[in-house]
Design an enzyme around this catalytic site. Sequence first.
Site, PDB file in Angstrom:
ATOM      1  N   GLU A   1      37.204 137.216  -6.242  1.00  0.00           N
ATOM      2  CA  GLU A   1      36.125 138.178  -6.023  1.00  0.00           C
ATOM      3  C   GLU A   1      35.225 137.598  -4.936  1.00  0.00           C
ATOM      4  O   GLU A   1      34.782 136.444  -5.054  1.00  0.00           O
ATOM      5  CB  GLU A   1      35.329 138.406  -7.305  1.00  0.00           C
ATOM      6  CG  GLU A   1      34.238 139.452  -7.128  1.00  0.00           C
ATOM      7  CD  GLU A   1      33.395 139.668  -8.365  1.00  0.00           C
ATOM      8  OE1 GLU A   1      32.412 140.427  -8.266  1.00  0.00           O
ATOM      9  OE2 GLU A   1      33.700 139.082  -9.413  1.00  0.00           O
TER      10      GLU A   1
ATOM     11  N   ARG B   1      41.855 126.696 -17.313  1.00  0.00           N
ATOM     12  CA  ARG B   1      40.947 126.446 -16.201  1.00  0.00           C
ATOM     13  C   ARG B   1      40.848 124.952 -15.966  1.00  0.00           C
ATOM     14  O   ARG B   1      41.159 124.144 -16.845  1.00  0.00           O
ATOM     15  CB  ARG B   1      39.533 126.954 -16.532  1.00  0.00           C
ATOM     16  CG  ARG B   1      39.376 128.440 -16.439  1.00  0.00           C
ATOM     17  CD  ARG B   1      37.945 128.828 -16.732  1.00  0.00           C
ATOM     18  NE  ARG B   1      37.021 128.195 -15.791  1.00  0.00           N
ATOM     19  CZ  ARG B   1      35.718 128.433 -15.773  1.00  0.00           C
ATOM     20  NH1 ARG B   1      35.181 129.259 -16.652  1.00  0.00           N
ATOM     21  NH2 ARG B   1      34.945 127.850 -14.891  1.00  0.00           N
TER      22      ARG B   1
ATOM     23  N   LYS C   1      30.276 130.282 -10.761  1.00  0.00           N
ATOM     24  CA  LYS C   1      29.718 130.814  -9.514  1.00  0.00           C
ATOM     25  C   LYS C   1      28.236 131.133  -9.662  1.00  0.00           C
ATOM     26  O   LYS C   1      27.450 130.903  -8.736  1.00  0.00           O
ATOM     27  CB  LYS C   1      30.473 132.070  -9.090  1.00  0.00           C
ATOM     28  CG  LYS C   1      31.719 131.810  -8.279  1.00  0.00           C
ATOM     29  CD  LYS C   1      32.227 133.131  -7.731  1.00  0.00           C
ATOM     30  CE  LYS C   1      33.598 132.971  -7.096  1.00  0.00           C
ATOM     31  NZ  LYS C   1      34.129 134.268  -6.675  1.00  0.00           N
TER      32      LYS C   1
END
Length: 557
Positions: free
Chosen positions: A35, A262, A272
């Site tokens: 994104e 992750r 983020k």
Amino acid sequence: MEEEKKSLNFIEQIIEDDIANGLRKDQIRFRFPPEPNGYLHIGHTKAICINFGLGEKYNAPVNLRFDDTNPEKEEQEFVDSIKKDVEWLGFKWDKELYASDYFQQLYEWAVQMIKEGKAYVDEQPSEVITEQRKNPAEPGIESPFRNRPVEESLDLFERMKNGEFEEGTMSLRAQIDMVSPNMNLRDPVMYRILKRPHHRTGTAWKIYPMYDWAHGESDYLEQVSHSLCSLEFENHRPLYNWYLEQVYDESKVAPKQREFARMNVSYMITSKRKLQRLVAENAVTGWDDPRMPTISGMRRKGFTPASIKNFIEKVGVAKRENLIEIQLLDFCVREDLNKVAKRVMAVVDPVKLVIENYPEGKEEWLETENNPEQENAGTREVPFSRELYIEREDFKEEANNKFFRLKLGGEVRLKSAYIIKAERVEKDENGEITTIYATYDEKSKSGSGTEESLRKVKGTLHWVSATHAIPVDVRIYDKLFTVEQPDAEKDVDFLNFINPESVTTIKGFAEPSLKDVAVGEPLQFQRIGYFTKDQDSTDSNLVFNRTVTLKDSFKPE
């Protein structure tokens, strides 16, 4: 002897099983779907390396697709930085695509779902919708608009698209199962009203698809065979599959979502939102601050693509999360830089050394090797003169036999130069040494082949000719945080754990060849550490960032 075959990780095993069950190799396709709402970080490198690595393994195309469904946070700057990072890591994508490419198709599919009674327009605020969902142990409450007539939802949805309603007044929800133990299936929102300009579509749309709706359908439109994502999306998989079932054509490939752990690295943050706070609150100088775990920050600090990819390979592809020690990352960059970094001489805490029996005004250029680890690295010449700089810690007036550097009455070799002997010192009014006076053995020049040059002394020091030295700013970086998991405590702001000494700048001197090195070129300041020239450098002010120290006791398992 036949080389031992490397065992498959669980994702590779899934792909192999799919091939065995009829998936053609020419149907295999992957994608990396960031994104564009921030810069990529060390966690993203795992997804990049997994997807593009599988593309290389199976000779399959890999798309770079931007999941740009939220115009509030997405910018072209982030798109450009992501492309630069992926290219820098050495990967090439097949097609550059955007979820916004599919906005019209997604809208048409949503209209079809309304017609089939599988979606409806809800006029409740988001807070009420959240409250009605309840929790996994308690059945949800159906919206009073859940069973509104199809024609009414179709009319309202079109008017939503046309911008007739204000933000937050309406949403389109999928009609699935309000009592499902999986909260993602409790009539998720598919569209919300957002009257914000999009970085690609401008003001054409007043409604935007939610990530879960757009993501899987984008995979399907691109015919991605394996949609690989991190573990937090595991409980989204049933919704991913449900959405696909609404549009799936059996003649096409149905994307298969699978999740991997992750990558969490000690002393780093990979949220983020929290990285944005670091930038917004000036805890760092920007997204590419060398203390940041962003790829651009690591690149600026001096990391190499090979070191990052080697780190990802050592971490491996796991199904469960764990905390990776930052020392492994440092080990990988140190291992690579040892092979590729040019050896240069710089002094970061200088004290003057005067060779009293070396002729005043004389200078000579001495040959020295660029990298002993590379056969073809060649040599260069460095200037030598009567007055030099050496590291202050490399001299003691008195020291025991375990101190192999310079002391009064003791001898050392100057790298690629001569053997010298310290004779006396000069101090200032505070008792600090300002100058060391020494003598040299004229016949002991390195590489000259004389008997004196072959004489062994225990210590070798790096140095810089004071006459030719160029001043440099040296930035010494440490961990950005003082604790291993700065965001582990929910009740404590992670900014409280910022290391106030995460960067210090010191003044030093370097050999003149450093004027000509390129920004980002890997260097080893001999006996000090690995460095790289920073983008802040100017012709009159050279700046070097420390990538990593020269040695560490860490050993990978």
